[in-house]
Scaffold this motif. Structure first.
Motif, mmCIF file in Angstrom:
data_model
loop_
_atom_site.group_PDB
_atom_site.id
_atom_site.type_symbol
_atom_site.label_atom_id
_atom_site.label_comp_id
_atom_site.label_asym_id
_atom_site.label_seq_id
_atom_site.Cartn_x
_atom_site.Cartn_y
_atom_site.Cartn_z
ATOM 1 N N CYS A 135 41.920 -33.971 66.334
ATOM 2 C CA CYS A 135 40.885 -32.943 66.154
ATOM 3 C C CYS A 135 39.606 -33.502 65.540
ATOM 4 C CB CYS A 135 41.405 -31.824 65.263
ATOM 5 S SG CYS A 135 42.831 -30.934 65.930
ATOM 6 N N LEU A 136 39.653 -34.729 65.025
ATOM 7 C CA LEU A 136 38.536 -35.236 64.227
ATOM 8 C C LEU A 136 37.341 -35.757 65.028
ATOM 9 C CD1 LEU A 136 40.488 -37.120 61.398
ATOM 10 C CD2 LEU A 136 39.727 -34.734 61.480
ATOM 11 N N PRO A 137 37.510 -36.455 66.170
ATOM 12 C CA PRO A 137 36.376 -37.199 66.735
ATOM 13 C C PRO A 137 35.202 -36.380 67.257
ATOM 14 C CG PRO A 137 38.458 -38.093 67.522
ATOM 15 C CD PRO A 137 38.775 -36.801 66.842
ATOM 16 N N THR A 138 35.374 -35.111 67.602
ATOM 17 C CA THR A 138 34.227 -34.331 68.086
ATOM 18 C C THR A 138 33.885 -33.205 67.117
ATOM 19 O OG1 THR A 138 34.608 -34.880 70.419
ATOM 20 C CG2 THR A 138 33.326 -32.911 69.964
ATOM 21 N N ALA A 139 34.726 -32.180 67.020
ATOM 22 C CA ALA A 139 34.379 -31.022 66.191
ATOM 23 C C ALA A 139 34.232 -31.387 64.723
ATOM 24 C CB ALA A 139 35.440 -29.928 66.361
ATOM 25 N N TRP A 140 35.210 -32.071 64.172
ATOM 26 C CA TRP A 140 35.139 -32.412 62.747
ATOM 27 C C TRP A 140 34.068 -33.448 62.478
ATOM 28 C CZ3 TRP A 140 38.088 -31.137 58.230
ATOM 29 C CH2 TRP A 140 38.863 -29.973 58.403
ATOM 30 N N LEU A 141 33.890 -34.371 63.387
ATOM 31 C CA LEU A 141 32.830 -35.372 63.215
ATOM 32 C C LEU A 141 31.457 -34.715 63.276
ATOM 33 C CD1 LEU A 141 32.145 -38.378 62.881
ATOM 34 C CD2 LEU A 141 32.192 -38.573 65.386
ATOM 35 N N VAL A 168 34.073 -26.541 65.203
ATOM 36 C CA VAL A 168 33.031 -27.086 64.336
ATOM 37 C C VAL A 168 32.861 -26.214 63.099
ATOM 38 C CG1 VAL A 168 30.582 -27.675 64.148
ATOM 39 C CG2 VAL A 168 31.831 -28.217 66.249
ATOM 40 N N ALA A 169 32.840 -24.898 63.302
ATOM 41 C CA ALA A 169 32.622 -23.981 62.179
ATOM 42 C C ALA A 169 33.745 -24.072 61.159
ATOM 43 C CB ALA A 169 32.478 -22.553 62.695
ATOM 44 N N SER A 170 34.994 -24.053 61.607
ATOM 45 C CA SER A 170 36.108 -24.111 60.658
ATOM 46 C C SER A 170 36.136 -25.448 59.932
ATOM 47 C CB SER A 170 37.436 -23.855 61.375
ATOM 48 O OG SER A 170 37.669 -24.781 62.411
ATOM 49 N N ALA A 171 35.772 -26.532 60.649
ATOM 50 C CA ALA A 171 35.690 -27.841 59.999
ATOM 51 C C ALA A 171 34.599 -27.845 58.935
ATOM 52 C CB ALA A 171 35.415 -28.926 61.039
ATOM 53 N N ALA A 172 33.438 -27.255 59.261
ATOM 54 C CA ALA A 172 32.328 -27.232 58.308
ATOM 55 C C ALA A 172 32.688 -26.449 57.055
ATOM 56 C CB ALA A 172 31.091 -26.625 58.972
ATOM 57 N N ILE A 173 33.433 -25.369 57.219
ATOM 58 C CA ILE A 173 33.843 -24.578 56.061
ATOM 59 C C ILE A 173 34.749 -25.395 55.148
ATOM 60 C CG2 ILE A 173 35.191 -22.575 55.326
ATOM 61 C CD1 ILE A 173 34.203 -21.197 57.959
ATOM 62 N N GLU A 174 35.754 -26.048 55.728
ATOM 63 C CA GLU A 174 36.678 -26.833 54.912
ATOM 64 C C GLU A 174 35.993 -28.021 54.253
ATOM 65 O OE1 GLU A 174 40.786 -27.205 55.599
ATOM 66 O OE2 GLU A 174 40.634 -26.399 57.633
ATOM 67 N N LEU A 175 35.168 -28.740 55.007
ATOM 68 C CA LEU A 175 34.476 -29.905 54.460
ATOM 69 C C LEU A 175 33.460 -29.483 53.399
ATOM 70 C CD1 LEU A 175 33.868 -31.897 57.766
ATOM 71 C CD2 LEU A 175 35.397 -32.579 55.905
ATOM 72 N N GLY A 176 32.733 -28.398 53.661
ATOM 73 C CA GLY A 176 31.735 -27.934 52.710
ATOM 74 C C GLY A 176 32.351 -27.481 51.404
ATOM 75 N N VAL A 280 37.541 -39.885 58.354
ATOM 76 C CA VAL A 280 38.984 -40.103 58.279
ATOM 77 C C VAL A 280 39.397 -40.411 56.845
ATOM 78 C CG1 VAL A 280 40.864 -41.620 59.016
ATOM 79 C CG2 VAL A 280 39.202 -40.786 60.693
ATOM 80 N N SER A 281 38.609 -41.214 56.144
ATOM 81 C CA SER A 281 38.915 -41.525 54.747
ATOM 82 C C SER A 281 38.859 -40.276 53.876
ATOM 83 C CB SER A 281 37.935 -42.569 54.219
ATOM 84 O OG SER A 281 38.107 -43.810 54.869
ATOM 85 N N MET A 282 37.847 -39.425 54.113
ATOM 86 C CA MET A 282 37.724 -38.196 53.319
ATOM 87 C C MET A 282 38.922 -37.273 53.558
ATOM 88 S SD MET A 282 34.674 -35.358 53.317
ATOM 89 C CE MET A 282 34.785 -33.915 52.249
ATOM 90 N N ILE A 283 39.333 -37.129 54.815
ATOM 91 C CA ILE A 283 40.478 -36.275 55.130
ATOM 92 C C ILE A 283 41.740 -36.825 54.458
ATOM 93 C CG2 ILE A 283 41.946 -35.429 56.992
ATOM 94 C CD1 ILE A 283 39.197 -34.147 56.911
#
Length: 321
Positions: A135-141, A168-176, A280-283
């Motif tokens: 799931c990481l290389p496009t939406a999460w990236l 992208v939105a759900s990734a941004a929420i978790e990362l933010g 990847v390191s952050m996750i």
């Protein structure tokens, strides 16, 4: 090997352009690696490929799919970076005018095996499953670069994520949330607002609703449907980071707000190979994980693409070859 290909182009009925069947094994040029694909996540790019966007008739049939995690010929567990460009281009491969994504010039990842440049392989941490890693290389990236490279946000500031529910939105929420930003999100659907709260949003609102305060940054991937609300939600001098326009675009919309409030509009496109290593390191360190809504075998990829095209998704859809 089994693969999913675009064999035609249909703007009105993209699923009619999909064919799942047996194809030849991939060619592996010098400097490339062969990856045994364990998991692939779907993206809107895959639906647009079936519509013929970025994939002209002369390149058909083409195996679609950008994201993958799997095992290379050395037995190492890897994540595939989908952007193929000149690593020496000033500013990085994502602004190289000759860059491309897997499934545009080269066969994509929705197959049992895929060939990719060896430098595009990122080691998969043991802490991540193949389903999570793909799931990481496009939406999460994309979300990572929007937040940490393009937004200018500082911990404690407020970011609004438009269109909660998608990858992208759900990734941004978790990362933010993990980075210490105050995260607000919008959606027209109650179930997607509830999902945004599960992902870590501090507050959620109906699409277009008046917010309790102006925000520092808006992350925009929806486009025309939310653009007016995006500009109205920003404080003077605030910034929009835009990485997509799934509802279409209207480039002249409310330009008076842009100059009168001295707003900034910043584009963002996926991310560099270095960005992916850092993500990847952050996750791995933070323990946050992609939210996976549905999984399908490769033979049923059409059901996953249909759900994505219809917006019936909370987080990511994963395909298991």
């Amino acid at each position: 090997m089994l693969a999913a290909r675009a064999v035609a182009a249909s703007m009105e009925d993209p699923l009619s352009a999909l064919e799942v069947g047996q194809v030849d094994e991939p060619d592996v040029p010098d400097g490339w690696a062969l990856v045994d694909v364990k998991a692939v996540s779907l993206n809107h790019h895959d639906v647009w490929s079936l519509r013929g966007v970025g994939l002209p008739e002369e390149r058909l049939p083409m195996i679609i799919g950008c994201d993958a995690a799997g095992v290379d010929e050395k037995g190492e567990e890897v994540i595939v970076h989908a952007v193929i460009g000149d690593p020496e281009f000033p500013g990085g491969e994502i602004i190289d005018p000759g860059r491309t994504l897997l499934s545009e010039l080269h066969p994509g990842t929705l197959a049992e095996r895929v060939a990719v440049p060896r430098r595009n392989l990122v080691p998969k941490p043991e802490s991540l499953s193949f389903d999570e890693a793909c799931c990481l290389p496009t939406a999460w990236l994309t979300a990572y670069r929007m937040l940490f490279d393009r937004s200018g946000l500082r911990p404690g500031q407020t970011v609004l994520v438009q269109g909660a529910g998608g990858g992208v939105a759900s990734a941004a929420i978790e990362l933010g949330r993990a980075a210490g930003y105050r995260v607000w999100a919008t959606s027209r659907e109650e179930r997607k607002r509830d999902f945004a709260l599960e992902c870590g949003a501090h507050a959620v609102f109906e699409s277009g609703a008046r917010l309790p305060a102006k925000v520092d940054v808006v992350l925009e991937t929806v486009g025309k449907a939310t653009w007016g609300h995006t500009l109205r939600s920003l404080r003077p001098g605030g910034r929009v980071v835009i990485a997509g326009a799934t509802s279409g675009h209207d480039p002249a919309a409310e330009l008076n707000r842009v100059f009168f409030k001295e707003l900034e509009i910043v584009g963002s496109t996926m991310g560099t190979l270095e960005d992916l290593h850092n993500l990847v390191s952050m996750i791995d360190v933070s323990g946050i994980r992609p939210r996976i809504d549905k999984t399908f075998p490769l033979a049923e990829v059409g059901e996953g693409l249909r759900a994505l095209a219809e917006g019936d998704v909370l987080g990511k859809i994963v395909i298991n070859p």
